[in-house]
Structure formats: C-alpha cells, structure tokens
Design a protein around this motif. Structure first.
Motif, PDB file in Angstrom:
ATOM      1  N   LEU A  41      -5.104  12.003  -0.718  1.00 59.69           N
ATOM      2  CA  LEU A  41      -3.834  11.450  -0.272  1.00 59.69           C
ATOM      3  C   LEU A  41      -3.790   9.937  -0.471  1.00 59.69           C
ATOM      4  CD1 LEU A  41      -1.156  12.272   0.980  1.00 59.69           C
ATOM      5  CD2 LEU A  41      -2.233  12.144   3.221  1.00 59.69           C
ATOM      6  N   CYS A  42      -4.872   9.260  -0.140  1.00 64.34           N
ATOM      7  CA  CYS A  42      -4.937   7.809  -0.319  1.00 64.34           C
ATOM      8  C   CYS A  42      -4.895   7.412  -1.794  1.00 64.34           C
ATOM      9  CB  CYS A  42      -6.194   7.247   0.340  1.00 64.34           C
ATOM     10  SG  CYS A  42      -6.151   7.325   2.151  1.00 64.34           S
ATOM     11  N   GLU A  43      -5.420   8.258  -2.657  1.00 65.19           N
ATOM     12  CA  GLU A  43      -5.414   7.971  -4.099  1.00 65.19           C
ATOM     13  C   GLU A  43      -4.029   8.096  -4.711  1.00 65.19           C
ATOM     14  OE1 GLU A  43      -8.193  10.435  -6.195  1.00 65.19           O
ATOM     15  OE2 GLU A  43      -9.869   9.784  -4.943  1.00 65.19           O
ATOM     16  N   VAL A  44      -3.288   9.136  -4.315  1.00 68.85           N
ATOM     17  CA  VAL A  44      -2.042   9.436  -5.024  1.00 68.85           C
ATOM     18  C   VAL A  44      -0.795   8.852  -4.384  1.00 68.85           C
ATOM     19  CG1 VAL A  44      -2.979  11.520  -6.100  1.00 68.85           C
ATOM     20  CG2 VAL A  44      -1.720  11.709  -3.937  1.00 68.85           C
ATOM     21  N   ASP A  45      -0.838   8.522  -3.100  1.00 70.62           N
ATOM     22  CA  ASP A  45       0.340   7.974  -2.418  1.00 70.62           C
ATOM     23  C   ASP A  45       0.391   6.474  -2.655  1.00 70.62           C
ATOM     24  OD1 ASP A  45       2.455   7.296  -0.823  1.00 70.62           O
ATOM     25  OD2 ASP A  45       1.567   8.016   1.046  1.00 70.62           O
ATOM     26  N   LEU A  46       1.219   6.058  -3.575  1.00 66.23           N
ATOM     27  CA  LEU A  46       1.248   4.660  -3.988  1.00 66.23           C
ATOM     28  C   LEU A  46       2.105   3.760  -3.108  1.00 66.23           C
ATOM     29  CD1 LEU A  46       1.387   5.116  -7.858  1.00 66.23           C
ATOM     30  CD2 LEU A  46      -0.610   4.873  -6.352  1.00 66.23           C
ATOM     31  N   ASN A  47       2.949   4.352  -2.230  1.00 72.47           N
ATOM     32  CA  ASN A  47       3.785   3.504  -1.380  1.00 72.47           C
ATOM     33  C   ASN A  47       3.548   3.700   0.110  1.00 72.47           C
ATOM     34  OD1 ASN A  47       5.108   5.864  -0.807  1.00 72.47           O
ATOM     35  ND2 ASN A  47       6.984   5.333  -1.858  1.00 72.47           N
ATOM     36  N   GLY A  48       2.638   4.570   0.494  1.00 70.63           N
ATOM     37  CA  GLY A  48       2.261   4.749   1.891  1.00 70.63           C
ATOM     38  C   GLY A  48       3.097   5.734   2.682  1.00 70.63           C
ATOM     39  N   GLN A  49       4.051   6.365   2.047  1.00 70.99           N
ATOM     40  CA  GLN A  49       4.936   7.286   2.759  1.00 70.99           C
ATOM     41  C   GLN A  49       4.172   8.459   3.373  1.00 70.99           C
ATOM     42  OE1 GLN A  49       8.032   9.042   0.378  1.00 70.99           O
ATOM     43  NE2 GLN A  49       8.891  10.168   2.092  1.00 70.99           N
ATOM     44  N   PHE A  50       3.350   9.111   2.573  1.00 72.57           N
ATOM     45  CA  PHE A  50       2.691  10.323   3.053  1.00 72.57           C
ATOM     46  C   PHE A  50       1.402  10.030   3.815  1.00 72.57           C
ATOM     47  CE2 PHE A  50       5.380  11.675  -0.505  1.00 72.57           C
ATOM     48  CZ  PHE A  50       6.263  12.443   0.228  1.00 72.57           C
ATOM     49  N   THR A  51       0.768   8.897   3.529  1.00 75.22           N
ATOM     50  CA  THR A  51      -0.390   8.523   4.348  1.00 75.22           C
ATOM     51  C   THR A  51       0.083   8.196   5.760  1.00 75.22           C
ATOM     52  OG1 THR A  51      -0.290   6.236   3.522  1.00 75.22           O
ATOM     53  CG2 THR A  51      -1.868   7.724   2.452  1.00 75.22           C
ATOM     54  N   ALA A  52       1.233   7.532   5.881  1.00 79.26           N
ATOM     55  CA  ALA A  52       1.793   7.241   7.208  1.00 79.26           C
ATOM     56  C   ALA A  52       2.165   8.530   7.932  1.00 79.26           C
ATOM     57  CB  ALA A  52       3.011   6.332   7.081  1.00 79.26           C
ATOM     58  N   SER A  53       2.794   9.441   7.228  1.00 83.58           N
ATOM     59  CA  SER A  53       3.186  10.718   7.839  1.00 83.58           C
ATOM     60  C   SER A  53       1.967  11.516   8.280  1.00 83.58           C
ATOM     61  CB  SER A  53       4.014  11.546   6.857  1.00 83.58           C
ATOM     62  OG  SER A  53       5.235  10.908   6.586  1.00 83.58           O
ATOM     63  N   ALA A  54       0.957  11.562   7.453  1.00 80.76           N
ATOM     64  CA  ALA A  54      -0.260  12.296   7.807  1.00 80.76           C
ATOM     65  C   ALA A  54      -0.966  11.638   8.995  1.00 80.76           C
ATOM     66  CB  ALA A  54      -1.205  12.385   6.609  1.00 80.76           C
ATOM     67  N   ALA A  55      -0.995  10.315   9.041  1.00 81.94           N
ATOM     68  CA  ALA A  55      -1.613   9.611  10.166  1.00 81.94           C
ATOM     69  C   ALA A  55      -0.878   9.940  11.462  1.00 81.94           C
ATOM     70  CB  ALA A  55      -1.619   8.101   9.913  1.00 81.94           C
ATOM     71  N   ARG A  56       0.453   9.887  11.430  1.00 77.22           N
ATOM     72  CA  ARG A  56       1.239  10.226  12.626  1.00 77.22           C
ATOM     73  C   ARG A  56       0.995  11.669  13.047  1.00 77.22           C
ATOM     74  NH1 ARG A  56       5.326   7.271  10.057  1.00 77.22           N
ATOM     75  NH2 ARG A  56       6.321   9.178   9.355  1.00 77.22           N
ATOM     76  N   PHE A  57       0.976  12.562  12.081  1.00 72.14           N
ATOM     77  CA  PHE A  57       0.789  13.978  12.371  1.00 72.14           C
ATOM     78  C   PHE A  57      -0.577  14.228  13.010  1.00 72.14           C
ATOM     79  CE2 PHE A  57      -0.784  18.155  10.900  1.00 72.14           C
ATOM     80  CZ  PHE A  57       0.122  18.972  11.559  1.00 72.14           C
ATOM     81  N   LEU A  58      -1.633  13.733  12.392  1.00 70.36           N
ATOM     82  CA  LEU A  58      -2.976  13.953  12.923  1.00 70.36           C
ATOM     83  C   LEU A  58      -3.150  13.300  14.289  1.00 70.36           C
ATOM     84  CD1 LEU A  58      -5.106  13.523   9.676  1.00 70.36           C
ATOM     85  CD2 LEU A  58      -4.580  15.657  10.883  1.00 70.36           C
ATOM     86  N   HIS A  59      -2.574  12.120  14.467  1.00 66.67           N
ATOM     87  CA  HIS A  59      -2.636  11.438  15.759  1.00 66.67           C
ATOM     88  C   HIS A  59      -1.945  12.273  16.839  1.00 66.67           C
ATOM     89  CE1 HIS A  59      -2.856   8.019  18.495  1.00 66.67           C
ATOM     90  NE2 HIS A  59      -1.593   8.271  18.804  1.00 66.67           N
ATOM     91  N   ALA A  60      -0.807  12.852  16.506  1.00 69.91           N
ATOM     92  CA  ALA A  60      -0.059  13.669  17.469  1.00 69.91           C
ATOM     93  C   ALA A  60      -0.799  14.960  17.807  1.00 69.91           C
ATOM     94  CB  ALA A  60       1.333  13.984  16.924  1.00 69.91           C
ATOM     95  N   ILE A  61      -1.482  15.533  16.835  1.00 75.30           N
ATOM     96  CA  ILE A  61      -2.210  16.785  17.075  1.00 75.30           C
ATOM     97  C   ILE A  61      -3.405  16.546  17.978  1.00 75.30           C
ATOM     98  CG2 ILE A  61      -3.586  18.617  15.982  1.00 75.30           C
ATOM     99  CD1 ILE A  61      -0.590  18.907  15.490  1.00 75.30           C
ATOM    100  N   ASP A  62      -4.250  15.558  17.618  1.00 77.73           N
ATOM    101  CA  ASP A  62      -5.437  15.240  18.417  1.00 77.73           C
ATOM    102  C   ASP A  62      -5.975  13.879  17.985  1.00 77.73           C
ATOM    103  OD1 ASP A  62      -7.917  15.066  19.724  1.00 77.73           O
ATOM    104  OD2 ASP A  62      -8.296  17.222  19.530  1.00 77.73           O
ATOM    105  N   ALA A  63      -5.537  12.855  18.679  1.00 78.33           N
ATOM    106  CA  ALA A  63      -5.886  11.475  18.307  1.00 78.33           C
ATOM    107  C   ALA A  63      -7.389  11.242  18.312  1.00 78.33           C
ATOM    108  CB  ALA A  63      -5.197  10.491  19.245  1.00 78.33           C
ATOM    109  N   GLU A  64      -8.083  11.855  19.230  1.00 77.11           N
ATOM    110  CA  GLU A  64      -9.527  11.643  19.317  1.00 77.11           C
ATOM    111  C   GLU A  64     -10.274  12.397  18.216  1.00 77.11           C
ATOM    112  OE1 GLU A  64     -13.156  12.419  22.442  1.00 77.11           O
ATOM    113  OE2 GLU A  64     -11.163  11.969  23.244  1.00 77.11           O
ATOM    114  N   ALA A  65      -9.978  13.658  18.059  1.00 72.66           N
ATOM    115  CA  ALA A  65     -10.695  14.471  17.067  1.00 72.66           C
ATOM    116  C   ALA A  65     -10.438  13.989  15.639  1.00 72.66           C
ATOM    117  CB  ALA A  65     -10.292  15.939  17.194  1.00 72.66           C
TER     118      ALA A  65
END
Length: 126
Positions: A41-65
């Motif tokens: 994801l970090c390699e192919v997302d050149l503008n940060g749209q999907f890395t930001a979305s994935a970060a928000r998603f994973l944080h919402a699911i389980d920020a610690e894990a």
C-alpha cells in the motif's frame, strides 16, 4: 492470504484501492500478512489517500493491536499527501476532536502527530 493473491495485488494495484479493499474485507483473516499488505500500500499509493484510509480503518478496529501498522501508514500518508487533502481528517480521527488543545502534549509523545500538525499548521510554535 495465499501467495498468488498477494502476487495478484502486486500486479494489479496501481493506486492502493485494491489493497485497501482487501484489508477492509479480510480484517482478522489477513493479520499475518498485514506487514506485506501495508508495504504494498505504501509503495503504490502516491498521494496518501488509501494509506490514510487504511490507517483510520485499522485504528478504529483495534488501535493497540494494529498500532505499528497504523504508525507506518500514517508516516507514509504524511510523506505523500503534499496537498494536505487527507491529513486533516486523519489527525482528528486518530487523536480526537480536541487534538488542537492537546497539541503540545501529543507532539512531545508522538512523532507522527508532530509531523502532521506542523504540515497542517506550519506557523504553529509547537
């Protein structure tokens, strides 16, 4: 995740959407492959749209894990989101609506917060 599924993502994902969708649709089942998926994801997302979305998603699911993956995705988003299109929502989602009032405290404790805050508020004295 089978090796051929990861190879297919590597061949076909041009902007991060396919990898983000895979993570979102297979969370809990793909945890062992999150390192490789986040790297892709970090390699192919050149503008940060999907890395930001994935970060928000994973944080919402389980920020610690998923904390280490979130930190990596956030760092990539900061590097890629030159237009600051995603950082505003990301900082609020990760640190809360009161992040501005706690900026000094958060900045001292979290390098990604400090980097995002400085990008969003370059005139700030934190």
């Amino acid at each position: 995740m089978k090796a051929e599924e990861l190879d297919k993502l590597k061949r076909n994902d041009k902007d991060g959407l396919l990898t983000y969708e895979y993570i979102a649709n297979n969370i809990g089942e793909c945890d062992g492959e999150l390192e490789a998926l986040c790297e892709l994801l970090c390699e192919v997302d050149l503008n940060g749209q999907f890395t930001a979305s994935a970060a928000r998603f994973l944080h919402a699911i389980d920020a610690e894990a998923y904390g280490e993956h979130v930190r990596r995705l956030v760092a990539s988003t900061i590097d890629r989101d030159r237009e600051r299109a995603y950082l505003g929502d990301l900082i609020e989602n990760l640190y809360g609506a009161d992040y501005h009032a706690r900026a000094r405290e958060l900045s001292a404790a979290d390098n990604n917060f400090r980097r995002m805050y400085k990008r969003l508020f370059p005139q700030s004295l934190i």
